[in-house]
Motif scaffolding. Structure first.
Motif, short mmCIF file in Angstrom:
data_model
loop_
_atom_site.label_atom_id
_atom_site.label_comp_id
_atom_site.label_asym_id
_atom_site.label_seq_id
_atom_site.Cartn_x
_atom_site.Cartn_y
_atom_site.Cartn_z
N LEU A 211 4.55 0.24 -10.23
CA LEU A 211 4.49 1.31 -9.24
C LEU A 211 3.20 2.11 -9.37
O LEU A 211 2.56 2.44 -8.37
CB LEU A 211 5.72 2.23 -9.38
N GLN A 212 2.81 2.40 -10.58
CA GLN A 212 1.60 3.20 -10.80
C GLN A 212 0.35 2.51 -10.26
O GLN A 212 -0.62 3.16 -9.86
CB GLN A 212 1.42 3.50 -12.28
N ASP A 213 0.38 1.16 -10.20
CA ASP A 213 -0.78 0.43 -9.71
C ASP A 213 -0.87 0.42 -8.19
O ASP A 213 -1.94 0.18 -7.63
CB ASP A 213 -0.75 -1.02 -10.22
N ILE A 214 0.25 0.66 -7.51
CA ILE A 214 0.23 0.66 -6.04
C ILE A 214 -0.63 1.81 -5.52
O ILE A 214 -1.31 1.68 -4.50
CB ILE A 214 1.66 0.75 -5.47
N TYR A 215 -0.63 2.92 -6.24
CA TYR A 215 -1.46 4.06 -5.83
C TYR A 215 -2.93 3.65 -5.75
O TYR A 215 -3.65 4.06 -4.83
CB TYR A 215 -1.33 5.21 -6.83
N SER A 216 -3.39 2.84 -6.71
CA SER A 216 -4.81 2.48 -6.77
C SER A 216 -5.20 1.46 -5.69
O SER A 216 -6.40 1.22 -5.48
CB SER A 216 -5.15 1.91 -8.16
N LEU A 217 -4.22 0.87 -5.01
CA LEU A 217 -4.53 -0.08 -3.95
C LEU A 217 -5.01 0.60 -2.67
O LEU A 217 -5.60 -0.04 -1.79
CB LEU A 217 -3.30 -0.93 -3.62
N ALA A 218 -4.74 1.89 -2.55
CA ALA A 218 -5.13 2.62 -1.34
C ALA A 218 -6.64 2.52 -1.14
O ALA A 218 -7.43 2.70 -2.07
CB ALA A 218 -4.71 4.08 -1.45
N ASN A 219 -7.05 2.21 0.08
CA ASN A 219 -8.47 2.10 0.40
C ASN A 219 -8.75 2.76 1.75
O ASN A 219 -7.85 3.31 2.39
CB ASN A 219 -8.90 0.63 0.42
N LYS A 220 -9.99 2.71 2.18
CA LYS A 220 -10.37 3.39 3.43
C LYS A 220 -9.59 2.85 4.62
O LYS A 220 -9.10 3.60 5.46
CB LYS A 220 -11.88 3.21 3.66
N ASP A 221 -9.45 1.53 4.69
CA ASP A 221 -8.73 0.92 5.81
C ASP A 221 -7.26 1.34 5.84
O ASP A 221 -6.71 1.66 6.90
CB ASP A 221 -8.84 -0.60 5.76
N SER A 222 -6.62 1.29 4.67
CA SER A 222 -5.19 1.63 4.64
C SER A 222 -4.97 3.12 4.89
O SER A 222 -3.96 3.51 5.50
CB SER A 222 -4.56 1.21 3.30
N LYS A 223 -5.92 3.95 4.48
CA LYS A 223 -5.80 5.39 4.76
C LYS A 223 -5.99 5.66 6.25
O LYS A 223 -5.29 6.52 6.82
CB LYS A 223 -6.80 6.18 3.93
N ASN A 224 -6.91 4.94 6.88
CA ASN A 224 -7.09 5.08 8.32
C ASN A 224 -5.84 4.61 9.07
O ASN A 224 -5.42 5.21 10.06
CB ASN A 224 -8.30 4.27 8.80
N ARG A 225 -5.27 3.52 8.58
CA ARG A 225 -4.05 3.00 9.19
C ARG A 225 -2.91 4.00 9.07
O ARG A 225 -2.11 4.18 10.00
CB ARG A 225 -3.66 1.68 8.52
N LEU A 226 -2.84 4.70 7.94
CA LEU A 226 -1.81 5.72 7.72
C LEU A 226 -1.95 6.84 8.75
O LEU A 226 -0.94 7.33 9.29
CB LEU A 226 -1.92 6.28 6.30
N GLU A 227 -3.18 7.25 9.04
CA GLU A 227 -3.41 8.29 10.04
C GLU A 227 -3.00 7.81 11.43
O GLU A 227 -2.44 8.58 12.22
CB GLU A 227 -4.88 8.71 10.03
N GLU A 228 -3.24 6.54 11.72
CA GLU A 228 -2.85 5.99 13.02
C GLU A 228 -1.33 5.94 13.17
O GLU A 228 -0.78 6.23 14.23
CB GLU A 228 -3.43 4.57 13.19
N LEU A 229 -0.65 5.58 12.08
CA LEU A 229 0.80 5.46 12.13
C LEU A 229 1.47 6.81 12.42
O LEU A 229 2.54 6.85 13.04
CB LEU A 229 1.34 4.89 10.82
N ALA A 230 0.84 7.90 11.98
CA ALA A 230 1.41 9.22 12.22
C ALA A 230 1.53 9.50 13.72
O ALA A 230 2.36 10.32 14.14
CB ALA A 230 0.55 10.29 11.56
N LYS A 231 0.73 8.80 14.53
CA LYS A 231 0.73 9.01 15.98
C LYS A 231 1.64 8.04 16.72
O LYS A 231 1.97 8.27 17.89
CB LYS A 231 -0.69 8.89 16.52
N VAL A 232 2.04 6.96 16.06
CA VAL A 232 2.79 5.92 16.78
C VAL A 232 4.22 5.74 16.29
O VAL A 232 5.05 5.18 17.02
CB VAL A 232 2.06 4.56 16.70
N ILE A 233 4.54 6.20 15.08
CA ILE A 233 5.93 6.11 14.63
C ILE A 233 6.78 7.03 15.48
O ILE A 233 6.44 8.19 15.71
CB ILE A 233 6.06 6.50 13.14
N GLN A 234 7.88 6.53 16.00
CA GLN A 234 8.72 7.26 16.94
C GLN A 234 9.90 7.96 16.24
O GLN A 234 10.46 7.43 15.27
CB GLN A 234 9.29 6.29 17.98
#
Length: 597
Positions: A211-234
């Motif tokens: 679990l602790q290693d999943i945090y380090s997988l975060a990258n620019k693309d996945s962070k951008n995707r997270l911001e996009e999801l905030a607008k499309v999750i219903q």
């Protein structure tokens, strides 16, 4: 038709209608007939429902309550403000996205009450996955059932807890794990959709991600995707799967939405007056249960509340210590938990901690009048609230109010929740008059989407007109309060006579030597079923089965007196604190076969 003829026709039609009305009124007056007052109530709510997601709500909470504490996990010696929680939630959510998990994927979460549970659930909600809340007490068979039923893609779980070694349990159902490299997706024959086992551990175990290693997988693309999801999750999207308690068999997977759970949590908090005073909640109930999730985590987000975790699993001693140390003003628990607290409070020399509590919330099972009296005697200045609901209703349907009378607090499950309709029906689904018993049905935003991959069971629970059948027998008052008088499916049918277990339980718990009673049907060759009772005695007390039966004589009908009585040190329970009556029944029937009763 000319206007004169048209007027004559209308006049004649009006005359006929008036004559019919007059005849009907005469009939009512003659026979003193009145239209029945049906058992129906609708609470339209004092505020509108909100169309938001858990991610939206979490961001609002961070902006509004940022430096206030969101979580205190005493066993882990960890404290998180809302700002600190956001950093971890966003990082983990982006890591889950980088791992390849997509919105709608089912991700199991099997953790006791902990920081990891709190962060993982909120991260999953922001990433758009459907978080499956699993009981940490589950054994390999139950885990397999949950994963197969939902087609889970991933599972977040710690390596060990109490006597459980989860990795060994998972290897027993997924032998491919031991042959898979660490940090890589797995392919499992019996679980074709499963790819990622994420373990909360320091070890590098085959076939797992830490679990602790999943945090380090975060990258620019996945962070951008997270911001996009905030607008499309219903808001109407499924956010989590709550497994029913399984008191009668393998659990069903109730899929709940952002909309239903968040709004339910808000109106629970409003009923508890959290908008007037920020809650500091001692949460002894598990987060994996709808009670802990809605009234604890999500209500905390709405009102900036702190969730104080006394221990990973329930401990009455640590609960009292947590109330004292953290000056908690609200205590959550089941009636059994509160009875334990009361017993310790009587023995404790230090009682100042009791003065901290403004609210005691009880749910998960019915609060009997005798238990209410017991809690009230120990906490006379604390407001006691009783909640009633079910997993399938997100979960709260009725909840006490601050202005309730003593009788309403003791003998009802509270007032119907905002924006919810309820009615009481007979076996044909027809409403019964007020004050008559029948099955409680409900309708409104609280409705689950359905049982995941179990359409036939969903259809049994939810009618075409969207009414949910609770399976509980109830009485409804004209002012919107309900009294639960039995469980339709738990009715004991003895030779054609229907017996309500609750009626017998109430009597047994009035005995001075009996601490807790559970009543259920025991299979009988001649009568079909007879009454069985499992009892827990008060410390130092000793009575016999014959004395129990003698106590019942004359107080209830003879056919309701327990034929079989078994004394136990404790009752088997689900993770949410509900009694497993089918286990108690099996215990008595085994004892009968062995000649021990």
């Amino acid at each position: 038709m000319n206007s004169k003829i048209k007027c004559l026709v209308l006049d004649e039609a009006h005359r006929v209608i008036q004559m019919k009305i007059s005849r009907a009124a005469h009939t009512v007056a003659k026979f003193n007939l009145k239209p029945p007052n049906w058992s129906y109530f609708h609470n339209p709510g004092s505020e509108p429902l909100r169309a938001v997601t858990i991610g939206n709500l979490f961001e609002e909470a961070v902006n509004k309550f940022g430096d206030a504490e969101a979580l205190v996990s005493l066993a882990q010696n960890r404290r998180l403000t809302f700002h600190q929680a956001k950093t971890k939630v966003d990082q983990l959510a982006a890591g889950l996205i980088a791992l390849g998990l997509n919105p709608g994927d089912r991700v199991g979460l099997m953790e006791p009450n902990s920081e990891e549970w709190y962060i993982s659930f909120l991260a999953g909600a922001k990433a758009g996955v459907i978080v499956m809340n699993l009981n940490p007490a589950n054994l390999s068979k139950e885990i397999a059932h949950s994963l197969q039923l939902t087609g889970a893609r991933a599972l977040i779980v710690r390596d060990t807890f109490l006597t459980q070694n989860y990795y060994d349990s998972l290897v027993s159902i997924m032998p491919e794990l031991e042959r898979a490299p660490t940090g890589s997706p797995v392919q499992v024959k019996d679980f074709p959709e499963f790819t990622h086992l994420i373990m909360n551990t320091d070890q590098n175990l085959p076939g797992t991600f830490r679990l602790q290693d999943i945090y380090s997988l975060a990258n620019k693309d996945s962070k951008n995707r997270l911001e996009e999801l905030a607008k499309v999750i219903q808001p109407d999207d499924a956010c989590n799967i709550q497994f029913t308690s399984g008191t009668t068999g393998l659990p069903k997977a109730a899929a709940l939405t952002h909309f239903s759970t968040l709004n339910n949590a808000y109106f629970v908090g409003k009923r508890l007056a959290y908008d007037k005073k920020r809650p500091n909640i001692c949460c002894s109930v598990p987060f994996f249960h709808a009670y802990g999730l809605a009234a604890g985590v999500l209500t905390g987000l709405h009102f900036g509340g702190t969730c104080v975790l006394p221990s990973p699993s329930y401990s009455s001693t640590l609960t009292i210590e947590a109330i004292a140390k953290e000056q908690c003003n609200a205590l959550y628990g089941t009636p059994t938990m509160h009875l334990d607290i009361c017993s310790l409070a009587e023995q404790s020399k230090e009682s100042s901690w009791k003065d901290n509590l403004d609210i005691i919330l009880t749910g998960g099972s019915l609060l009997l009048p005798k238990v209410y009296d017991r809690i009230h005697s120990i906490f006379p200045s604390t407001n006691i609230y009783s909640a009633y609901g079910m997993t399938e209703t997100s979960p709260c349907l009725f909840l006490s109010r601050l202005t309730d009378t003593e009788d309403q607090k003791k003998y009802t499950v509270g007032f119907v929740q905002d924006h919810v309709e309820v009615k009481i029906v007979d076996r044909a689904g027809k409403m019964v008059p007020l004050g008559s018993p029948g099955e409680l049905w409900c309708r409104g935003y609280v409705k689950m989407l359905g049982y995941y991959n179990q359409d036939s069971k969903t259809a049994e629970m939810i009618g075409k007109d969207a009414w949910i059948k609770t399976g509980d027998e109830a009485l409804l008052s004209e002012d919107g309060y309900a009294q639960i008088v039995g469980r339709i499916k738990d009715l004991i049918i003895r030779g054609g006579e229907n017996i309500s277990p609750i009626e017998v339980e109430d009597l047994l718990q009035a005995h001075p030597d009996i601490f807790e009673a559970q009543v259920f049907g025991v299979t009988d060759e001649r009568l079909g079923e007879v009454v069985g009772a499992a009892l827990i005695l008060r410390p130092g007390k000793s009575i016999t089965a014959d004395e129990v039966k003698t106590f019942c004589q004359g107080k209830i009908s003879q056919f309701k007196v327990p034929k079989y009585v078994q004394f136990l040190p404790e009752f088997p329970k689900t993770g949410s604190g509900k009694i497993k009556k089918h286990i108690l029944k099996e215990s008595i029937e085994k004892a009968l076969q062995a000649g021990d009763l």
